[in-house]
Write an enzyme that holds these catalytic residues in place. Structure first.
Site, PDB file in Angstrom:
ATOM      1  CD  GLN A  87      -2.876   0.505   0.736  1.00  0.00           C
ATOM      2  OE1 GLN A  87      -2.859  -0.018  -0.953  1.00  0.00           O
ATOM      3  NE2 GLN A  87      -3.932   1.265   0.313  1.00  0.00           N
ATOM      4  CG  PHE A  88       1.696   4.125  -3.725  1.00  0.00           C
ATOM      5  CD1 PHE A  88       1.538   5.233  -3.964  1.00  0.00           C
ATOM      6  CD2 PHE A  88       1.306   2.775  -5.013  1.00  0.00           C
ATOM      7  CE1 PHE A  88       0.924   5.863  -4.537  1.00  0.00           C
ATOM      8  CE2 PHE A  88       0.249   3.509  -5.403  1.00  0.00           C
ATOM      9  CZ  PHE A  88      -0.396   4.799  -5.677  1.00  0.00           C
ATOM     10  CB  THR A  89      -2.013   5.690  -0.737  1.00  0.00           C
ATOM     11  OG1 THR A  89      -2.759   4.296  -0.015  1.00  0.00           O
ATOM     12  CG2 THR A  89      -2.351   5.030  -2.784  1.00  0.00           C
TER      13      THR A  89
END
Length: 140
Positions: free
Chosen positions: A73-75
């Site tokens: 989850q880069f966000t």
């Protein structure tokens, strides 16, 4: 490295209509990687997730042998302090992040966890039924 850890009665990840990972009665982990993370941070994060006393009765996944679903989850490194559009510059690029997400998964398995995963870089649909609800942000 950042992780959002939730206790779930069920969770699944679907890519293109195909379920690629699912668990029952365990932990859903959304995992983000930043530029300064390395193998040592990944190992420490895996240990923290596995031993985190977040399940009923102050139990950990390691106490119960609970499964873990890890979703990249880069966000988690999105920054929306200025303006209305988040910037993602603190998130590590795929070639850096993917091996470290894999290192967390490998370390969890080495600790004895049954681990399911999403598919790195894919357009994933994550579904979960949170228990508690219990959600904790881990940051190393």
């Amino acid at each position: 490295m950042r992780a959002v850890v939730q206790t779930v009665s069920e969770a699944s990840v679907t890519v293109g209509g195909e379920v690629v990972g699912e668990i029952r009665d365990g932990l859903l982990v959304l995992l983000g990687v930043t530029h300064t993370d390395d193998e040592a941070v990944a190992a420490k994060m895996a240990r923290k997730i596995w031993d985190l006393r977040i399940i009923d009765g102050e139990k950990s996944a390691s106490d119960l042998g609970a499964p873990v679903l890890v979703v990249s989850q880069f966000t988690l490194y999105g920054d929306a302090r200025k303006g209305r559009r988040p910037t993602w510059t603190a998130a590590a690029p795929g070639p850096v992040a993917e091996p470290l997400v894999n290192a967390v998964v490998t370390a969890l398995r080495e600790h004895g966890a049954v681990v399911e995963t999403g598919r790195f870089g894919a357009d994933m649909y994550v579904a979960s039924v949170n228990v508690g609800p219990r959600t904790v942000l881990l940051e190393l």
